[in-house]
Scaffold this active site. Structure first.
Site, PDB file in Angstrom:
ATOM      1  CB  SER A   2      -9.144   9.526  11.417  1.00  0.00           C
ATOM      2  OG  SER A   2     -10.274  10.325  11.300  1.00  0.00           O
ATOM      3  CG  LEU A   3      -9.496   5.353   7.641  1.00  0.00           C
ATOM      4  CD1 LEU A   3      -9.068   3.910   7.806  1.00  0.00           C
ATOM      5  CD2 LEU A   3      -9.645   5.682   6.157  1.00  0.00           C
ATOM      6  CE  LYS A  17     -12.969  -0.311  13.986  1.00  0.00           C
ATOM      7  NZ  LYS A  17     -12.986   0.956  14.619  1.00  0.00           N
ATOM      8  CE1 TYR A  19      -1.940   4.490   6.797  1.00  0.00           C
ATOM      9  CE2 TYR A  19      -1.589   2.620   8.275  1.00  0.00           C
ATOM     10  CZ  TYR A  19      -1.867   3.961   8.072  1.00  0.00           C
ATOM     11  OH  TYR A  19      -2.070   4.777   9.143  1.00  0.00           O
ATOM     12  CB  ALA A  42      25.055 -16.451   8.561  1.00  0.00           C
ATOM     13  NE  ARG A  45      -4.748  10.066  13.803  1.00  0.00           N
ATOM     14  CZ  ARG A  45      -5.808  10.752  13.415  1.00  0.00           C
ATOM     15  NH1 ARG A  45      -5.882  11.225  12.205  1.00  0.00           N
ATOM     16  NH2 ARG A  45      -6.803  10.937  14.236  1.00  0.00           N
ATOM     17  CE  LYS A  47      -6.042   2.749   2.860  1.00  0.00           C
ATOM     18  NZ  LYS A  47      -4.632   2.735   3.183  1.00  0.00           N
ATOM     19  CG  ASP A  62      18.105 -16.198  13.247  1.00  0.00           C
ATOM     20  OD1 ASP A  62      17.764 -15.791  12.106  1.00  0.00           O
ATOM     21  OD2 ASP A  62      17.300 -16.447  14.166  1.00  0.00           O
ATOM     22  CE  LYS A  76      -9.267   1.608  11.142  1.00  0.00           C
ATOM     23  NZ  LYS A  76      -8.896   1.659  12.536  1.00  0.00           N
TER      24      LYS A  76
END
Ligand code: IVH
Length: 670
Positions: free
Chosen positions: A83-84, A315, A226, A36, A138, A291, A34, A117
């Site tokens: 969306s999913l 989920k 993603y 350096a 979004r 997917k 860090d 997710k």
């Protein structure tokens, strides 16, 4: 040093810093300490200070802007952000897999790319010739907000891509706040007496939706990419997995847990494997996304309305934990409704410390038979308010106390009334009750009501507690000297607030009615009442029967409205508001307005007006503005980068107005 050399030195420093960032954030394998890294960074800052002519916008020192922006511009996504669909059981996944095989007409086992997710905020970044040009949220999937300045503050977001990147790349991912950063943020907020975020997702969204990039920069945000939107240039993307590998090679951080598996069996094994890891991860996840790995197959599968057919979110079950009810308190809302809230022994449920759970109302308390001292099962699902699922009766201590509805309001000590057949109990204190007053003022000042932005919760607390304001009309007699003396208020904020208060006086009749906080009168009812009665005088005189003549107003709402205006103190507040200068334009007869009966849809970015301005103008002319195109649409107004709504309008043969045509059209009608 010659100028050329300096320029080269600066560039070399930038390249080194970018390379270290990549190794640290994307590969998770730093090659320098860090100290350096800090040294290199400081050297760059010094050189840029001395030679400002060599500063470029993609320099790693230019991540944080030094002043707040005024508002977020709208961004229309060139490829919508979808969306999913959600799945909860193995059977849901089997059905999903079956639908895919059927549609693709294949008998082989389908490969899936499995990804955790993340529970954060979806963003889309646009890189042109490798440079980060724009970052957007979004939003509704078609239109989001331009949050470039804030996204740039996240160190793991490259300002410039590396390697063999395409000329145009829209990359999509999730911004999130790791568990540790979230805890720290809330601890600091609690110390300062500021608002605590309910969960890391809200904290991430709140940070990205800050107008001041310096605040976003102070939050510990991370990102995993993603997917992609628009891509132009010579890249060949064959599978989801190789696409992600490409993203990583261009310097974009990709989750290392992503894996390709075979069929449902592979998916479920992955799900279980990650579920076991979940608590050990440094960030919140709420499930797994599967997917279809083959991108050509993804294309063939296509979409249904807002979600792709080739992906699904599996989920995790809602989390349940045991804890003890230490006390029950009653919160008082705007209309006086008393809500029992259980104070719990704090428990940690996936990144969130839960110490309160709502019990909704006394019926619920009785039905679940919750008592103080009981061990209870608490459930938290996503960002929903934690809830008590059940009592563990075997653990009930002998001294457990039943919960009683207080006879008087815990805040103002007025009598509490529980109307028969109604679940809610109410404080009868009305505006005498400071809790109701605070809620009332909060509602009055809200954006969709009188829109006094600077009048936030903390300030309302102070103003009411110190008796500076007792009702909404008192807002208009606040003075600069009074305000300046308040905690955390300087001259500048006092003056700003007074300007906003002054500006709020110009309103519409509909907004005014909504802001009065009449029980059951929301924005839509406010509009209906304004259109129907046109004047406050006519509305105040209307009896319940006349009120019910307004469309959508039934006997209950009519009663609330009549009662409200019958109260002398409400009428007094209204008179004071009008005296203070609150005013609105006369409401015109809807049917006589030039665009009465016509429905408009606005899509894309307009260059002459903001979307809200266009909507307001159309509504003032009597038109309706709808969110989606249908056969009932009269016109579709099309701005830049319009998406699927334009296509739909063409398909249905609906009249289309370009941005410029729309301005001419408006001119003709005003
Ligand atoms: S793919 C077309 N992958 O979940 C596919 N989404 O519920 C769209 N999310 O809006 C999204 N992690 O914000 C995808 N690995 C992941 C994700 C993910 C989180 C979010 C994303 C999306 C929401 C849909």
């Amino acid at each position: 040093m010659a100028k050329d050399n300096i320029k080269q030195t600066i560039e070399a420093l930038r390249n080194k810093i970018n390379e270290h960032n990549y190794q640290y954030y994307v590969l998770d394998a730093p090659t320098v300490t860090d100290a350096a890294y800090d040294l290199l960074y400081r050297q760059l800052v010094e050189l840029e200070k001395e030679y400002p002519q060599f500063v470029t916008p993609d320099s790693p020192t230019k991540r944080v802007g030094d002043k707040p922006i005024k508002a977020f511009a709208e961004v229309t996504h060139s490829v919508p952000m979808l969306s999913l669909e959600n799945a909860f059981t193995q059977e849901d996944i089997e059905n999903f897999n079956q639908r895919i095989s059927d549609r693709l007409k294949v008998t082989h086992i389908v490969d899936y790319c499995c990804e955790p997710k993340l529970d954060g905020l979806a963003i889309s970044l646009r890189y042109e010739n490798g440079l980060l040009m724009q970052a957007a949220t979004r939003g509704d999937g078609e239109t989001g907000e331009d949050v470039t300045e804030n996204i740039k503050t996240i160190k793991m977001v490259p300002l410039r891509l590396q390697g063999n990147y395409p000329s145009l790349l829209e990359v999509r991912g999730e911004v999130f706040m790791p568990k540790k950063g979230f805890e720290k943020l809330n601890q600091e907020a609690a110390k300062k007496g500021e608002k605590i975020f309910a969960n890391p997702r809200n904290a991430a969204a709140g940070s990205i939706r800050q107008l001041d990039p310096r605040i976003a920069a102070s939050r510990r945000l991370e990102v995993y990419f993603y997917g992609v939107g628009a891509v132009e240039g010579n890249v060949k993307l064959e599978t989801q997995f190789t696409m992600l590998k490409h993203l990583a090679s261009w310097g974009l951080r990709v989750n290392p847990l992503i894996k390709v598996v075979s069929g449902v069996k592979g998916c479920i094994e992955y799900f279980e494997e990650i579920a076991k890891l979940r608590d050990k991860l440094s960030y919140e996840i709420d499930g797994i996304v599967y997917k279809v790995n083959n991108l050509e197959e993804q294309k063939r599968l296509g979409f249904v309305t807002r979600a792709p057919r080739w992906a699904i979110a599996h989920k995790f079950p809602p989390e349940e934990v045991y804890t003890v009810v230490e006390a029950v308190e009653f919160n008082v809302g705007r209309t006086g409704a008393l809500t029992p809230v259980a104070r719990l022994k704090p428990v940690f449920v996936h990144g969130v410390t839960v110490s309160n759970a709502t019990l909704h109302n006394m019926d619920e308390v009785e039905r679940k038979d919750v008592r103080i001292g009981d061990t209870v099962i608490v459930r938290r699902a996503g960002d929903v308010i934690p809830e008590i699922v059940a009592v563990v009766k075997e653990n009930r201590p002998a001294n457990a106390r039943t919960i009683k509805l207080p006879k008087t309001c815990p805040i103002c000590h007025s009598h509490v009334e529980r109307i028969e057949d109604e679940a809610v109990a109410k404080c009868t204190g009305g505006l005498f009750c400071s809790a109701q007053r605070k809620e009332m003022i909060r509602h009055f000042a809200a954006r969709r009501a009188m829109d006094i932005e600077g009048l936030g919760n903390k300030l309302i607390e102070q103003l009411v507690d110190s008796n500076m304001i007792a009702n909404v009309a008192d807002i208009y007699s606040l003075t600069q000297s009074e305000l300046e003396n308040l905690e955390r208020m300087g001259t500048k904020s006092a003056v700003n607030l007074l300007t906003e208060i002054e500006e709020s006086k110009k309103t519409t009749f509909a907004r005014f009615l909504y802001s009065l906080g009449i029980p059951e009168v929301g924005e839509a009812t406010g509009k209906q009442l304004a259109l129907h009665f046109k004047t406050l005088d006519a509305l105040q005189k209307a009896n319940e029967e006349e009120l019910q003549a307004v469309s959508d107003i039934g006997p209950i709402v009519a009663k609330h409205i009549a009662h409200f205006f019958a109260e002398a103190h409400n009428r007094e507040v209204i008179t004071k508001l009008l005296k203070a200068g609150v005013h609105w334009e006369t409401v015109k007869n809807q049917a006589s307005l030039p665009l009465a009966g016509q429905t408009f849809v606005i899509t894309g970015m307009l260059s002459h007006l903001s979307r809200d301005e266009a909507k307001d103008t159309l509504e003032k002319l009597g038109a309706k503005v709808a969110g989606s195109v249908s056969s009932k649409t009269s016109y579709v107004v099309v701005g830049e980068e319009a998406g699927s709504k334009l296509a739909k309008a063409k398909e249905l043969g609906i009249k289309i107005l370009s941005d410029d045509e729309f301005m001419l059209f408006l001119k003709k009608h005003v």
